[in-house]
Design a protein around this motif. Structure first.
Motif, short mmCIF file in Angstrom:
data_model
loop_
_atom_site.label_atom_id
_atom_site.label_comp_id
_atom_site.label_asym_id
_atom_site.label_seq_id
_atom_site.Cartn_x
_atom_site.Cartn_y
_atom_site.Cartn_z
N ASP A 133 -28.71 9.42 -13.43
CA ASP A 133 -28.92 10.19 -14.65
C ASP A 133 -29.49 11.57 -14.32
O ASP A 133 -29.11 12.57 -14.93
CB ASP A 133 -29.89 9.45 -15.58
N ASP B 219 -26.41 14.40 -11.72
CA ASP B 219 -25.22 13.91 -12.41
C ASP B 219 -23.89 14.28 -11.78
O ASP B 219 -22.84 14.07 -12.39
CB ASP B 219 -25.24 14.35 -13.87
N THR B 220 -23.91 14.82 -10.56
CA THR B 220 -22.66 15.06 -9.85
C THR B 220 -22.76 14.50 -8.44
O THR B 220 -23.87 14.39 -7.87
CB THR B 220 -22.32 16.56 -9.75
N ARG C 165 -25.97 14.76 -5.83
CA ARG C 165 -26.57 13.56 -5.25
C ARG C 165 -26.53 13.61 -3.72
O ARG C 165 -27.52 13.26 -3.05
CB ARG C 165 -25.86 12.31 -5.77
#
Length: 293
Positions: free
Chosen positions: A263, A266-267, A271
């Motif tokens: 969350d 968010d990509t 990450r």
């Protein structure tokens, strides 16, 4: 004061998704058998057992391939369990020590060889270092390329981020800066964001439950995450904070902690940067090779 009510970790870990290959859990502790690794008398809490095998099972469940062991305050400056753990799992670990101000160069070299890459200045819990030690420690660890990691309350010490920038070594702040006031506009947290934006500090996205209340914590912490994401994403790392020592009930679940990452970040690109690439830079891990583990 030692607590008799320290919570045990939740052993049931069932995340919805696995972290990206090569992910580094940048903040965990182990508490082994105290008959072999005794605690210091000067400590703020007494932990329940949290051995390496349980940590490895948790990290394997969430998909973290590597990790950073942070020496906890309950051992003081005795690094026996720290060194033994790092050496036994050198393929996947780096560490952050807690050095005394009079530490020798030979001792830093010994810890470096075991896998340590920084020292923690902990002014919140008994058994840690003192803030005034940081200037001396920075001079001693600089030749080894180490950083200084701070467990401090930036809300109570809003001047500290700017002061830390002058230490001459990289600085890392635990748990969003551990602000005691859960206000993203607090001066201390905003000063921390400014320091990160300038590239002079790193922050761990860890220990949300140490910043906001347990109810709706993953939503409540989001403004802090977003504020840091607006600074420099190449200065952020993530950690589980397992086994979550010295916190009030309820004990968080590590599957939920790992799921929150998806969350917050968010990509896939973000990450990978925060979970894989940034820790490789900060802790000196080699670029991840799936065949090496």
């Amino acid at each position: 004061m030692m607590s008799a009510d320290y919570l045990p970790f939740d052993p049931l870990v069932t995340p919805r998704r696995r972290l990206p290959a090569g992910s580094v859990d940048c903040h965990f502790h182990v508490f082994e058998d105290p008959s072999r690794y005794p605690y210091t008398a000067n400590r703020s809490y007494t932990p329940t057992p949290a051995p390496w095998a349980s940590f490895q099972a948790m990290n394997d469940a969430i998909g973290a391939d590597r990790a950073v062991l942070v020496h906890p305050s309950v051992y003081g400056h005795d690094h026996a369990t720290f060194v033994d753990t790092l050496i036994a799992h050198s393929d996947r670990l780096r560490g952050v020590a807690v050095l005394p101000v009079d530490v020798s160069e030979a001792e830093i070299a010994r810890l470096h060889a075991a896998g340590a890459r920084g020292t923690r200045v902990n002014v919140l819990f008994a058994g840690g270092s003192q803030l005034e030690d940081a200037e001396t420690l920075a001079q001693k660890v600089a030749p080894f390329g180490w950083h200084i990691q701070f467990l401090v309350d930036v809300a109570a010490r809003p001047e500290l981020p700017a002061w830390a920038a002058g230490l001459g070594v990289p600085v890392v702040f635990d748990h969003f800066g551990h602000p005691s006031r859960p206000d993203v506009n607090d001066a201390g947290f905003q000063n921390l964001c400014a320091l990160v934006r300038e590239g002079n500090a790193w922050v761990k996205l860890s220990g949300a439950y140490r910043v906001v209340g347990p109810e709706g914590k993953w939503t409540a912490i989001r403004p802090f995450v977003d504020a840091l994401l607006r600074t420099r994403t190449d200065r952020l790392v993530w950690g589980s904070d397992w086994p979550h020592p010295n916190i009030p009930a309820p004990m968080p679940n590590d599957g939920d902690i790992a799921d929150a990452v998806f969350d917050w970040l968010d990509t896939e690109t973000l990450r990978r940067q925060v979970l894989v690439e940034n820790p490789e830079v900060l802790y000196g891990f080699a670029p991840f090779d799936a065949n090496a583990l």
